[in-house]
Design a protein around this motif. Structure first.
Motif, short mmCIF file in Angstrom:
data_model
loop_
_atom_site.label_atom_id
_atom_site.label_comp_id
_atom_site.label_asym_id
_atom_site.label_seq_id
_atom_site.Cartn_x
_atom_site.Cartn_y
_atom_site.Cartn_z
N ALA A 685 11.62 -5.71 -4.54
CA ALA A 685 10.21 -5.77 -4.13
C ALA A 685 9.60 -4.38 -4.05
O ALA A 685 8.43 -4.17 -4.37
CB ALA A 685 10.08 -6.48 -2.78
N GLU A 686 10.41 -3.38 -3.64
CA GLU A 686 9.88 -2.02 -3.48
C GLU A 686 9.55 -1.36 -4.80
O GLU A 686 8.83 -0.36 -4.84
CB GLU A 686 10.88 -1.17 -2.71
N THR A 687 10.06 -1.88 -5.91
CA THR A 687 9.73 -1.31 -7.22
C THR A 687 8.42 -1.84 -7.76
O THR A 687 8.01 -1.44 -8.85
CB THR A 687 10.86 -1.60 -8.23
N SER A 688 7.76 -2.73 -7.05
CA SER A 688 6.50 -3.30 -7.53
C SER A 688 5.54 -3.43 -6.35
O SER A 688 5.85 -3.06 -5.22
CB SER A 688 6.75 -4.67 -8.17
N ARG A 689 4.37 -3.97 -6.63
CA ARG A 689 3.38 -4.19 -5.59
C ARG A 689 3.77 -5.33 -4.64
O ARG A 689 3.13 -5.55 -3.62
CB ARG A 689 2.02 -4.53 -6.21
N LEU A 690 4.84 -6.06 -4.97
CA LEU A 690 5.25 -7.17 -4.11
C LEU A 690 5.59 -6.70 -2.71
O LEU A 690 5.39 -7.43 -1.73
CB LEU A 690 6.47 -7.86 -4.72
N VAL A 691 6.10 -5.48 -2.58
CA VAL A 691 6.50 -5.01 -1.25
C VAL A 691 5.28 -4.88 -0.34
O VAL A 691 5.38 -5.08 0.87
CB VAL A 691 7.26 -3.67 -1.37
N CYS A 692 4.11 -4.60 -0.91
CA CYS A 692 2.89 -4.53 -0.10
C CYS A 692 2.54 -5.91 0.43
O CYS A 692 2.18 -6.06 1.61
CB CYS A 692 1.74 -3.95 -0.91
N ASP A 693 2.65 -6.93 -0.43
CA ASP A 693 2.37 -8.29 0.02
C ASP A 693 3.39 -8.73 1.08
O ASP A 693 3.04 -9.39 2.07
CB ASP A 693 2.42 -9.26 -1.18
N LEU A 694 4.66 -8.36 0.86
CA LEU A 694 5.72 -8.74 1.81
C LEU A 694 5.49 -8.05 3.15
O LEU A 694 5.57 -8.68 4.22
CB LEU A 694 7.08 -8.36 1.23
N ASP A 695 5.18 -6.75 3.13
CA ASP A 695 4.92 -6.02 4.38
C ASP A 695 3.72 -6.63 5.12
O ASP A 695 3.74 -6.77 6.35
CB ASP A 695 4.64 -4.55 4.08
N ARG A 696 2.68 -6.95 4.36
CA ARG A 696 1.47 -7.50 4.98
C ARG A 696 1.77 -8.84 5.66
O ARG A 696 1.28 -9.13 6.76
CB ARG A 696 0.39 -7.65 3.92
N TRP A 697 2.61 -9.66 4.99
CA TRP A 697 2.95 -10.96 5.56
C TRP A 697 3.78 -10.79 6.83
O TRP A 697 3.53 -11.45 7.85
CB TRP A 697 3.69 -11.79 4.51
N VAL A 698 4.80 -9.92 6.79
CA VAL A 698 5.64 -9.68 7.97
C VAL A 698 4.80 -9.14 9.12
O VAL A 698 4.96 -9.54 10.27
CB VAL A 698 6.79 -8.71 7.61
N LEU A 699 3.88 -8.21 8.81
CA LEU A 699 3.01 -7.65 9.84
C LEU A 699 2.21 -8.75 10.54
O LEU A 699 2.12 -8.79 11.77
CB LEU A 699 2.07 -6.61 9.22
N GLY A 700 1.63 -9.64 9.77
CA GLY A 700 0.86 -10.73 10.35
C GLY A 700 1.71 -11.65 11.20
O GLY A 700 1.31 -12.06 12.31
N GLN A 701 2.91 -12.01 10.70
CA GLN A 701 3.80 -12.89 11.46
C GLN A 701 4.27 -12.24 12.75
O GLN A 701 4.28 -12.87 13.82
CB GLN A 701 5.00 -13.27 10.59
N ALA A 702 4.67 -10.96 12.66
CA ALA A 702 5.26 -10.29 13.82
C ALA A 702 4.22 -10.06 14.92
O ALA A 702 4.50 -10.28 16.11
CB ALA A 702 5.88 -8.96 13.39
#
Length: 888
Positions: A685-702
């Motif tokens: 995920a960190e090699t693409s823009r997916l990590v931004c989407d993943l971080d954003r989702w975790v931030l919202g959940q947490a």
């Protein structure tokens, strides 16, 4: 007064008979009458010629506006198609297979780029005639392009914005056409302009049929619609009406070309496919049908442009003929007027001998001066003529000075002594000050441009091209290779043992090592090859052309050997190595990013196989890249389908053993594969823009989870924090500050309860990340350095970093190696000295906890306190409804 000298620019008042004495003697009423009558006639002819010239200009502007409108509408179609291609939700709503449509994306991108270039060319041509209008349209178009790329509005909004821009251009075109046909424009020219306008109206109506047709395919309740079927049918009526009006074309040749065009297969095919009567409600075209319609539309647009262009060319030719005829009449009138004036002047021989000659010379000289030829000006003749001549001569002297200064500035001779010489008088002082300001501005701009261009493209430490420039150079080399059929090679150089140099001798020594490595790499290359620094201890070498792959392997071995030689830096003798990945552009379709990925993958295998060696990208590595691409797609799909969940590991107070906070850790339960370890999917995920989407989702959940716990626990949980990891890529994203602010506002969580964890490498290497961290801290959030001790940050740097918490890596906390206990104690004391909170990671037994208590460590986390737990079980630990041994 003795000793006083006159200024060389001051002249004595000229002497001689006054001018009125000569004029009074001979000028009479007949000559005055002739001059007045001639002036009236000449003015009439000039007005006629000016009107014809304005009409000619208006026709040209109308044609330029039509070209800008047409190219804008063509660009709009492909922008909308690309928007839909990139939106799986829209494709699903239409009923089109996402994979098939996505496969057509390169074709859509290429065609869109072609039309964008055509639109830019059209606006450039329009800007030469109407810079204000062209500038406004260009700004609006740039905004639409950004909207289409960033997808900040829906498909409907994007389409309406393009339609609005097209309507504005058509309105301007019609106003220009009205201006062209106004006044005394001949009937033939007006008819030709009307024909061109009818064709332009047809072209506009035709260009909108494809978006309306595709828009009607989309379910309105699904969102992102361009228009309903009613909108399509209404647009079709406008199109058929515009087509019917073309039966009234005035020019037979234009009408014949129209009939031939209308009978063409592209027009007939599109009319048959886009006719609402031919498509039942609910019908959805296939991908092949959409592509076929798009290609037919391109053919029709090309033919329409030729047809409309021919009509405008005919109108412009007629307008030019009108202007030429008016100019000829004006010249004839001027000639006749000249003859009449000459006949009247035959009676003024005396005046011609006295005043006429002197005025003629002065007029000729003034004419030369007005054309930029700074000739010497005579001062003979009557007093008034001499006065004018003297003044003109003085002005010419000043103009020569200005000319010399302007020439020096134009030639870049900013040290010329002429630039220091002021002109006389207040005007001269102003001109001199302006020249000095221009010189200073030019110097500053040249210096700034040179410095900025170099800084933007080069690494400040080694003065090598940086990552962005490396990619640009690689892309250019690949383009050249496609034309020549040759191969391009890329060597990814990753230093071995560099971290030990930084840790052992400090960053100053590490920087000197990097500069020496850069110098050695350059020394091994040919004249046309380039070495670039990507950042940290990573370099790339671009080689072109490449004869055989073996040459690249040989070069890689030479580079490994030269890097491996001992280096003396800061008085220390150190040694580093290099692992090199080799990639070759065998496929003409490969791009720079893909070639970088291949070389990087090969370098990773070189490190895994023992370091200090070169590996060539092959089929096995290609399979790994394919597997990584499939995993990226699975991650994106999993985010959309709810396959991810957040677990929470407790962070305990070392002194009281109470829960001080949690760290949010993402988990993936992939259907058909089970639980995927984080170290398998997070690096991908960190090699693409997916990590931004993943971080954003975790931030919202947490943040939402902690807010819920605080509500359930009342005031008992007000002290608890939530730590969320931010990747380096996400931290450099311009949206990260807004994302955090939005999550806090949405959940109502106080900002000081949120801890954002980042790696120390991001803090050291990326200034943009540091700016964003400072902005996040201004929001009230805390920042923690994660895994401290594994990167390049020294303890002395802690004072200057924008952080609040230091997290000691588990490799130091749980290590049994000699000296690691003292190193942990040093980290704790240094962090406390700089006012930082300390969290120890990976605490797994009571002995480790005891040592941390002895060193007054603030917080700790690890299996001794509890593993990462689902939200419900982690909440039980916080709310006191479960035993303290939860998760062990």
């Amino acid at each position: 007064m003795p000793g006083r000298r006159s200024s060389p620019l001051r002249r004595r008042p000229p002497r001689g008979a006054p001018l009125w004495a000569y004029l009074t003697a001979l000028v009479g009423v007949p000559l005055v009458g002739v001059v007045v009558l001639t002036s009236v006639i000449v003015d009439t002819r000039r007005t006629e010629a000016a009107s014809a010239a304005r009409a000619e200009d208006a026709v040209q502007v109308t044609a330029l506006l039509d070209e800008a409108r047409r190219t804008t509408e063509n660009e709009a179609v492909w922008a909308l198609l690309l928007w839909a291609v990139d939106d799986p939700a829209t494709l699903t709503a239409i009923g089109l297979p996402v994979d098939q449509v996505t496969a057509q994306r390169p074709l859509v991108v290429d065609i869109q780029a072609t039309y964008r270039a055509a639109t830019d060319d059209a606006l450039t041509a329009l800007g030469a005639r109407r810079p204000g209008l062209a500038g406004t349209v260009r700004e609006d178009l740039a905004g639409l392009r950004r909207v289409g790329e960033t997808r900040t509005t829906g498909l409907h909004g994007l389409y309406l914005d393009y339609v609005s821009l097209s309507d504005r251009l058509m309105a301007a075109e019609r106003r220009a056409a009205t201006d062209a046909g106004a006044g005394g424009t001949p009937a033939a020219t007006r008819a030709a302009i009307a024909d061109a306008q009818l064709l332009a109206g047809y072209a506009q109506a035709a260009s909108r049929q494809m978006p309306l047709f595709l828009g009607s395919m989309i379910d309105q309740e699904a969102g992102s619609l361009i228009g309903s079927r009613l909108g399509w049918e209404t647009g079709w009526l406008a199109y058929t009406d515009a087509r019917a009006q073309l039966e009234d074309l005035a020019d037979p040749a234009t009408a014949a070309r129209w009939r031939l065009f209308a009978a063409g297969p592209a027009v007939l095919g599109l009319d048959g496919a886009l006719d609402p009567a031919a498509t039942p409600p609910g019908a959805v075209p296939t991908v092949a049908q959409v592509v076929s319609l798009a290609l037919q539309r391109s053919v029709r647009d090309t033919d329409t442009a030729e047809l409309t262009g021919a009509a405008f060319q005919r109108a412009q030719l007629l307008a030019e003929e009108d202007a030429d005829a008016a100019t000829d009449r004006s010249r004839s009138t001027l000639l006749l007027a000249g003859v009449l004036v000459a006949l009247g002047a035959l009676g003024a021989v005396h005046l011609a001998r006295t005043v006429g000659r002197s005025l003629g010379r002065l007029a000729a000289q003034a004419s030369e001066v007005s054309r930029g030829s700074l000739v010497e000006v005579g001062t003979r003749g009557p007093r008034e003529v001499r006065t004018v001549g003297a003044a003109l001569g003085t002005a010419v002297g000043s103009l020569r000075r200005i000319q010399d200064q302007a020439q020096a500035v134009a030639e870049g001779d900013l040290t010329n002594v002429l630039l220091e010489e002021p002109l006389p008088g207040p005007l001269g002082a102003v001109v001199h000050a302006s020249v000095q300001q221009i010189v200073a501005s030019v110097r500053q701009r040249e210096e700034l441009q040179s410095a900025l261009a170099h800084q933007a493209a080069h690494d400040p430490l080694t003065d090598l091209p940086n990552r962005a420039q490396a990619r640009a150079l690689t892309a250019a080399a690949l383009n050249r290779a496609r034309r020549s059929g040759e191969m391009v090679g890329l060597l990814f150089v990753d230093l071995d043992g560099f971290k030990a140099v930084n840790d052992g001798y400090g960053h100053a020594c590490g920087d000197e090592v990097l500069r020496e490595v850069a110098r050695r790499l350059r020394g091994q290359l040919r004249g046309g090859d380039v070495v670039c620094r990507l950042g940290g201890d990573e370099f790339v070498v671009l080689v072109e052309p490449v004869e055989v792959e073996a040459d690249l392997v040989e070069l890689a071995e030479r580079l490994i050997a030269t890097v491996a030689r001992p280096i003396t830096a800061q008085g220390h003798r150190v040694a580093v190595g290099a692992s090199i990945g080799v990639a070759v552009s065998r496929d003409a379709g490969i791009d720079a990013d893909a070639l970088f990925a291949e070389a990087d993958t090969a370098a990773y295998r070189a490190k895994a196989h023992g370091r200090g060696r070169a590996e060539v990208f092959d089929d096995a590595l290609r399979a790994q890249l394919t597997e990584r691409a499939e995993l990226e797609r699975a991650i994106a799909a999993g985010l959309g389908s709810g396959e991810f969940e957040v677990h929470y590991q407790p962070v305990m107070d070392v002194g009281t053993s109470a829960v001080a906070g949690y760290e949010a850790l993402v988990r993936w339960n992939r259907p058909g594969h089970g639980v995927v370890p984080p170290d398998e999917f997070i690096p991908v995920a960190e090699t693409s823009r997916l990590v931004c989407d993943l971080d954003r989702w975790v931030l919202g959940q947490a943040t939402a989870q902690l807010a819920a716990w605080r509500t359930a626990a009342g005031g008992a949980a007000d002290h608890v924090t939530m730590a969320v990891n931010l990747s380096g890529r996400n931290l450099t994203d311009r949206r990260v500050v807004d994302d955090v602010a939005a999550a806090l506002e949405r959940t109502g969580l106080p900002a000081d309860r949120l801890v954002l964890e980042v790696t120390e490498t991001v803090l050291v290497d990326d200034p943009v990340a540091a700016e964003h961290l400072a902005a996040l801290r201004r929001l009230g959030a805390s920042v923690a350095i994660d895994d401290f001790g594994t990167g390049y940050t020294s303890i002395g740097q802690l004072r200057d970093l924008p952080v609040d918490t230091l997290k000691i890596d588990r490799s130091f906390v749980g290590s049994a190696e000699p000296g690691h206990d003292q190193l942990v104690a040093l980290m704790i004391r240094a962090a406390h000295t700089f006012g930082l909170t300390v969290v120890a990671e990976g605490v797994e037994d009571l002995a480790q906890l005891g040592r941390l208590q002895d060193e007054r460590c603030d917080h700790a986390q690890g299996w001794w306190f509890g593993r990462a737990l689902p939200a419900d079980r982690a909440g039980e630990l916080l709310l006191g409804t479960s035993a303290a041994q939860v998760g062990r």
